[in-house]
Design an enzyme around this catalytic site. Sequence first.
Site, PDB file in Angstrom:
ATOM      1  N   SER A  69       2.326  -1.160  -3.177  1.00 28.85           N
ATOM      2  CA  SER A  69       2.807  -2.277  -2.361  1.00 28.85           C
ATOM      3  C   SER A  69       4.250  -2.650  -2.712  1.00 28.85           C
ATOM      4  O   SER A  69       5.127  -1.779  -2.715  1.00 28.85           O
ATOM      5  CB  SER A  69       1.855  -3.461  -2.539  1.00 28.85           C
ATOM      6  N   ASP A 112      -3.764   0.364   6.972  1.00 24.57           N
ATOM      7  CA  ASP A 112      -2.912  -0.607   6.276  1.00 24.57           C
ATOM      8  C   ASP A 112      -1.668  -0.899   7.117  1.00 24.57           C
ATOM      9  O   ASP A 112      -0.982   0.023   7.558  1.00 24.57           O
ATOM     10  CB  ASP A 112      -2.528   0.000   4.912  1.00 24.57           C
ATOM     11  N   HIS A 124      -5.144  -2.711   2.627  1.00 19.39           N
ATOM     12  CA  HIS A 124      -3.926  -2.624   1.817  1.00 19.39           C
ATOM     13  C   HIS A 124      -4.264  -2.406   0.341  1.00 19.39           C
ATOM     14  O   HIS A 124      -3.436  -1.936  -0.432  1.00 19.39           O
ATOM     15  CB  HIS A 124      -3.077  -3.896   1.990  1.00 19.39           C
TER      16      HIS A 124
END
Length: 342
Positions: A195, A267, A329
């Site tokens: 991320s 995602d 995610h």
Amino acid sequence: MPARLFILYLFVVLTPVVHCSSNLPITPYIYERLVYFIKASSISSCISDNLLLVNKTFNDGGCPPHINFCNDEIINPTAGQTVIELVLNAKKGELGSGYLAVDHGKKVVILAFRGSTTRQDWFSDFEIYPVNYSPLCVKEYRKLIEEGKIRECEGCKMHRGFLRFTETLGMDVFKKMESILESFPEYRIVVTGHSLGAALASLAGIELKIRGFDPLVLTFATPKIFNSEMKQWVDELFETDAIEKGSILKNEIQFRKGYFRVVHTGDSIPMVPPFYHPAGLEMFINKVGLPQNAEDIEYRGKNNRLTLKDGFREGMSGLVEDWLHVYEHRAYFIDVVGCSEL
Ligand SMILES: *[C@@H]1O[C@H](CO)[C@@H](O)[C@H](O)[C@H]1NC(C)=O
């Protein structure tokens, strides 16, 4: 579903997906590395509680014993041979924390960045505003340009928020890296993160490359951070085309160096901000839930097709903050949820 979310959703679903899959197999070796490095990325979130300790191996208190990856040699056979060399502690709650470790079993130097932050405003209009890119290692950068080894990153702009948080990437990291590689010249470097941590891994990878290292940059769920000029330059720097060609020629993903991007198909974070671009070679996880095995991963190589139309910035930031927490995610071979059981 709120209207703006629905419109965005339509764009995600309706944007034509054009890609030529190279059908390169995900070998057990590559699968094992992907799982290993997402776990290595994930333990970086233990830094905020001061649970990663320098000069110790993973299974000797370097990394919290409640995490199997740290102390169970069935789950991580090299836990006893992995020494934490440096912990980068960003200002409280800020992005930029990470650690440097050497896995003497795998013969890799790991530089991993933490993704979570308590100040999640990375996608506010101010933070995503493009700013001119200039590397930290300016002297080395200029020298490479003079020697004709790389070209100047002309017109390069990137996401301001991430550029700001390379502060912790000081000389300590480079010096340590240099001294490790002096003692163990055959070791490979892997820079990784999930991320927002993946965005930092990208920038750290560029700096290392400029300083003459040849890292594998392995990003999971990274948002897009470069303008098109910079994307091009990053792909040149990491020889993305050459690695892609070599992989196809040998029918085997060349996975020792270069810039890779692992993306879960469900995602949304890797698609934002819409006006920025991703770089590198892509692998997609095509299965929503865990477990995700080798056959659930598709190598797509230099593809970089994910685009949302510009003009959807309004209201984006709130949405994106939500997306940072959704399951798709977090589901990258493990559930990436901070310093907990792995
Ligand atoms: C770790 O070891 C190095 C080399 O032995 C030493 O210089 C350094 O002070 C140690 N760091 C900590 C935090 O113990």
